[in-house]
Every structure is written in C-alpha cells, then in structure tokens.
Write a protein that holds these residues in place. Structure first.
Motif, PDB file in Angstrom:
ATOM      1  N   ALA A   1       0.836  -1.213   0.000  1.00  0.00           N
ATOM      2  CA  ALA A   1       0.000   0.000   0.000  1.00  0.00           C
ATOM      3  C   ALA A   1       0.864   1.254   0.000  1.00  0.00           C
ATOM      4  CB  ALA A   1      -0.938  -0.010   1.204  1.00  0.00           C
ATOM      5  N   ALA A   2       1.935   1.252   0.799  1.00  0.00           N
ATOM      6  CA  ALA A   2       2.836   2.409   0.854  1.00  0.00           C
ATOM      7  C   ALA A   2       3.548   2.604  -0.481  1.00  0.00           C
ATOM      8  CB  ALA A   2       3.851   2.234   1.981  1.00  0.00           C
ATOM      9  N   THR A   3       3.935   1.513  -1.112  1.00  0.00           N
ATOM     10  CA  THR A   3       4.614   1.602  -2.408  1.00  0.00           C
ATOM     11  C   THR A   3       3.671   2.141  -3.476  1.00  0.00           C
ATOM     12  OG1 THR A   3       6.078  -0.222  -1.785  1.00  0.00           O
ATOM     13  CG2 THR A   3       5.909   0.280  -4.126  1.00  0.00           C
ATOM     14  N   LEU A   4       2.425   1.688  -3.473  1.00  0.00           N
ATOM     15  CA  LEU A   4       1.456   2.196  -4.444  1.00  0.00           C
ATOM     16  C   LEU A   4       1.174   3.681  -4.217  1.00  0.00           C
ATOM     17  CD1 LEU A   4      -0.975  -0.854  -4.642  1.00  0.00           C
ATOM     18  CD2 LEU A   4       0.737  -0.142  -6.335  1.00  0.00           C
ATOM     19  N   ARG A   5       1.096   4.097  -2.947  1.00  0.00           N
ATOM     20  CA  ARG A   5       0.917   5.531  -2.652  1.00  0.00           C
ATOM     21  C   ARG A   5       2.121   6.337  -3.148  1.00  0.00           C
ATOM     22  NH1 ARG A   5      -0.817   3.491   2.230  1.00  0.00           N
ATOM     23  NH2 ARG A   5       1.123   4.116   3.269  1.00  0.00           N
ATOM     24  N   SER A   6       3.310   5.802  -2.958  1.00  0.00           N
ATOM     25  CA  SER A   6       4.516   6.476  -3.424  1.00  0.00           C
ATOM     26  C   SER A   6       4.506   6.611  -4.942  1.00  0.00           C
ATOM     27  CB  SER A   6       5.754   5.695  -2.960  1.00  0.00           C
ATOM     28  OG  SER A   6       6.935   6.320  -3.394  1.00  0.00           O
ATOM     29  N   LEU A   7       4.137   5.545  -5.619  1.00  0.00           N
ATOM     30  CA  LEU A   7       4.043   5.583  -7.078  1.00  0.00           C
ATOM     31  C   LEU A   7       2.990   6.594  -7.519  1.00  0.00           C
ATOM     32  CD1 LEU A   7       5.076   4.376  -9.702  1.00  0.00           C
ATOM     33  CD2 LEU A   7       3.442   2.512  -9.410  1.00  0.00           C
ATOM     34  N   ASP A   8       1.839   6.586  -6.861  1.00  0.00           N
ATOM     35  CA  ASP A   8       0.781   7.545  -7.190  1.00  0.00           C
ATOM     36  C   ASP A   8       1.240   8.992  -7.019  1.00  0.00           C
ATOM     37  OD1 ASP A   8      -1.066   5.620  -7.905  1.00  0.00           O
ATOM     38  OD2 ASP A   8      -2.133   5.669  -5.980  1.00  0.00           O
ATOM     39  N   SER A   9       2.163   9.235  -6.095  1.00  0.00           N
ATOM     40  CA  SER A   9       2.603  10.609  -5.819  1.00  0.00           C
ATOM     41  C   SER A   9       3.336  11.242  -6.994  1.00  0.00           C
ATOM     42  CB  SER A   9       3.480  10.650  -4.566  1.00  0.00           C
ATOM     43  OG  SER A   9       4.780  10.140  -4.840  1.00  0.00           O
TER      44      SER A   9
ATOM     45  N   LEU B   1       2.537  10.247 -10.324  1.00  0.00           N
ATOM     46  CA  LEU B   1       1.725  10.016 -11.515  1.00  0.00           C
ATOM     47  C   LEU B   1       0.588  11.029 -11.592  1.00  0.00           C
ATOM     48  CD1 LEU B   1       1.413   6.115 -11.312  1.00  0.00           C
ATOM     49  CD2 LEU B   1       2.937   7.449 -12.796  1.00  0.00           C
ATOM     50  N   ASP B   2       0.105  11.283 -12.801  1.00  0.00           N
ATOM     51  CA  ASP B   2      -1.038  12.176 -12.975  1.00  0.00           C
ATOM     52  C   ASP B   2      -2.334  11.538 -12.494  1.00  0.00           C
ATOM     53  OD1 ASP B   2       0.349  14.327 -13.998  1.00  0.00           O
ATOM     54  OD2 ASP B   2       0.032  13.759 -16.092  1.00  0.00           O
ATOM     55  N   GLU B   3      -2.430  10.215 -12.611  1.00  0.00           N
ATOM     56  CA  GLU B   3      -3.623   9.481 -12.199  1.00  0.00           C
ATOM     57  C   GLU B   3      -3.195   8.289 -11.352  1.00  0.00           C
ATOM     58  OE1 GLU B   3      -5.921   8.378 -15.625  1.00  0.00           O
ATOM     59  OE2 GLU B   3      -5.648  10.334 -16.557  1.00  0.00           O
ATOM     60  N   PRO B   4      -4.035   7.828 -10.449  1.00  0.00           N
ATOM     61  CA  PRO B   4      -3.668   6.666  -9.624  1.00  0.00           C
ATOM     62  C   PRO B   4      -3.388   5.428 -10.469  1.00  0.00           C
ATOM     63  CG  PRO B   4      -5.621   7.749  -8.756  1.00  0.00           C
ATOM     64  CD  PRO B   4      -5.334   8.371 -10.099  1.00  0.00           C
ATOM     65  N   ILE B   5      -2.377   4.684 -10.080  1.00  0.00           N
ATOM     66  CA  ILE B   5      -1.988   3.468 -10.802  1.00  0.00           C
ATOM     67  C   ILE B   5      -3.106   2.427 -10.782  1.00  0.00           C
ATOM     68  CG2 ILE B   5      -0.866   2.360  -8.813  1.00  0.00           C
ATOM     69  CD1 ILE B   5       0.416   2.279 -12.442  1.00  0.00           C
ATOM     70  N   ALA B   6      -3.952   2.442  -9.778  1.00  0.00           N
ATOM     71  CA  ALA B   6      -5.021   1.439  -9.662  1.00  0.00           C
ATOM     72  C   ALA B   6      -5.896   1.398 -10.908  1.00  0.00           C
ATOM     73  CB  ALA B   6      -5.868   1.708  -8.421  1.00  0.00           C
ATOM     74  N   GLY B   7      -6.080   2.537 -11.581  1.00  0.00           N
ATOM     75  CA  GLY B   7      -6.892   2.575 -12.784  1.00  0.00           C
ATOM     76  C   GLY B   7      -6.267   1.858 -13.967  1.00  0.00           C
ATOM     77  N   CYS B   8      -4.982   1.520 -13.863  1.00  0.00           N
ATOM     78  CA  CYS B   8      -4.279   0.847 -14.956  1.00  0.00           C
ATOM     79  C   CYS B   8      -4.011  -0.623 -14.683  1.00  0.00           C
ATOM     80  CB  CYS B   8      -2.930   1.531 -15.201  1.00  0.00           C
ATOM     81  SG  CYS B   8      -3.040   3.260 -15.647  1.00  0.00           S
TER      82      CYS B   8
ATOM     83  N   PRO C   1      -6.750  -7.665  -8.175  1.00  0.00           N
ATOM     84  CA  PRO C   1      -5.753  -6.979  -9.009  1.00  0.00           C
ATOM     85  C   PRO C   1      -4.571  -7.908  -9.298  1.00  0.00           C
ATOM     86  CG  PRO C   1      -5.974  -5.908  -6.862  1.00  0.00           C
ATOM     87  CD  PRO C   1      -6.927  -7.042  -6.882  1.00  0.00           C
ATOM     88  N   CYS C   2      -4.042  -7.806 -10.493  1.00  0.00           N
ATOM     89  CA  CYS C   2      -2.897  -8.630 -10.908  1.00  0.00           C
ATOM     90  C   CYS C   2      -1.608  -7.980 -10.406  1.00  0.00           C
ATOM     91  CB  CYS C   2      -2.875  -8.793 -12.420  1.00  0.00           C
ATOM     92  SG  CYS C   2      -4.281  -9.724 -13.058  1.00  0.00           S
TER      93      CYS C   2
END
Length: 156
Positions: free
Chosen positions: A53-61, A63-70, A79-80
C-alpha cells in the motif's frame, strides 16, 4: 517509499502472451529499495500488505492518475499484483534476510573518519575485498565495485 520502476514489456513485448500484447497490456515492476527484513518478522502478511500500500501511494505521488486505474484484474476480480517481501525472498530463494544487495543498504559516502579515503570494498580481513552487491559503494549491476576493488589493490 523509495523505489525503482521498470516497464520491461515496452522494449520486449514478447514477455507477454499474444492476447495481452494485442490488448495493449504491459508489465510494470516496482522495486522498493529499503525494506529491512526485521519489519516483516511479527506479522509477515500484514507487513507485506502495508508495504505494498505504501509503495502504491509512493508511485501515485509521481503520476497524474492513480496506478489502480491501470492495473489488470484476474478472473476472480483481484488486481494482478504480485508482491514479495524480504521474508518471502528468504523463504523462496534462500536469500538471507531477503537481501538482494547481500546486506542492508547504506549511504555510499564515508560516515566515520576511518572510512575517508577508502574504496568501500574493504572487509575485516585485509586480504578479502567485496566486488559485488554487498560493497559499500556501488553494487547491483553497475560494475563499480570491481573497479573499486581493483583501485584498492593498486592504490591501497
């Protein structure tokens, strides 16, 4: 969360099956850089989930859009995403502490007066120098540790 991100399928689409290539899918590898094994001792599954979760938040920080949408989802709707912790790497690959760099990461610069002017490849035995990922300066696949070990031999 400091991390590195790779999209291998951009340069080698053959790592995906034909259906995924046709659908325009890609792989994304996110490598978190400093997660000491001790953080995963008490609750390995919970700590892995928190780190993901922390890594995904870091990645989202960044990006223009949250990675979850991709992120693709499997037939079960999950999720894969595949996440491995240091504890997983130790268990699955027999890497002590899950250390792909052979030990905890450290700053490459001298932190103590006795380290000034050294090459960062020294060990407790003066006849043994580190030429791999466990060396203080370099590591990974850069080759710098081999250079530094040679310089330590040539120049002391």
């Amino acid at each position: 969360m400091p991390c590195e991100v790779y999209c291998h399928s951009l340069t080698d689409p053959t790592i995906l099956g034909p259906e995924l290539r046709a659908a325009g899918a890609h792989t994304l590898t996110v490598f978190a850089l400093h997660l000491p094994a001790r953080l995963f001792t008490a609750d390995p599954d919970g700590a892995r989930a928190a780190a993901l979760a922390a890594t995904l938040r870091s990645l989202d920080s960044v990006l223009d859009e949250p990675i979850a949408g991709c992120v693709a989802h499997g037939p079960d709707g999950a999720p894969c995403i595949e996440a491995r912790s240091p504890a997983d790497l130790e268990r699955e690959l027999r890497m002590p502490g899950g250390h792909i760099f052979h030990r905890d990461l450290a700053w490459p610069f001298a932190e103590h007066p006795e380290e000034v002017g050294r090459w960062g490849v020294e060990t407790d035995d003066p006849a043994i120098l580190l030429c791999g990922a466990g060396a203080r300066r370099g590591g990974g696949v850069s080759g710098i540790t081999g250079h530094n070990a040679a310089m330590a031999v040539l120049h002391g």
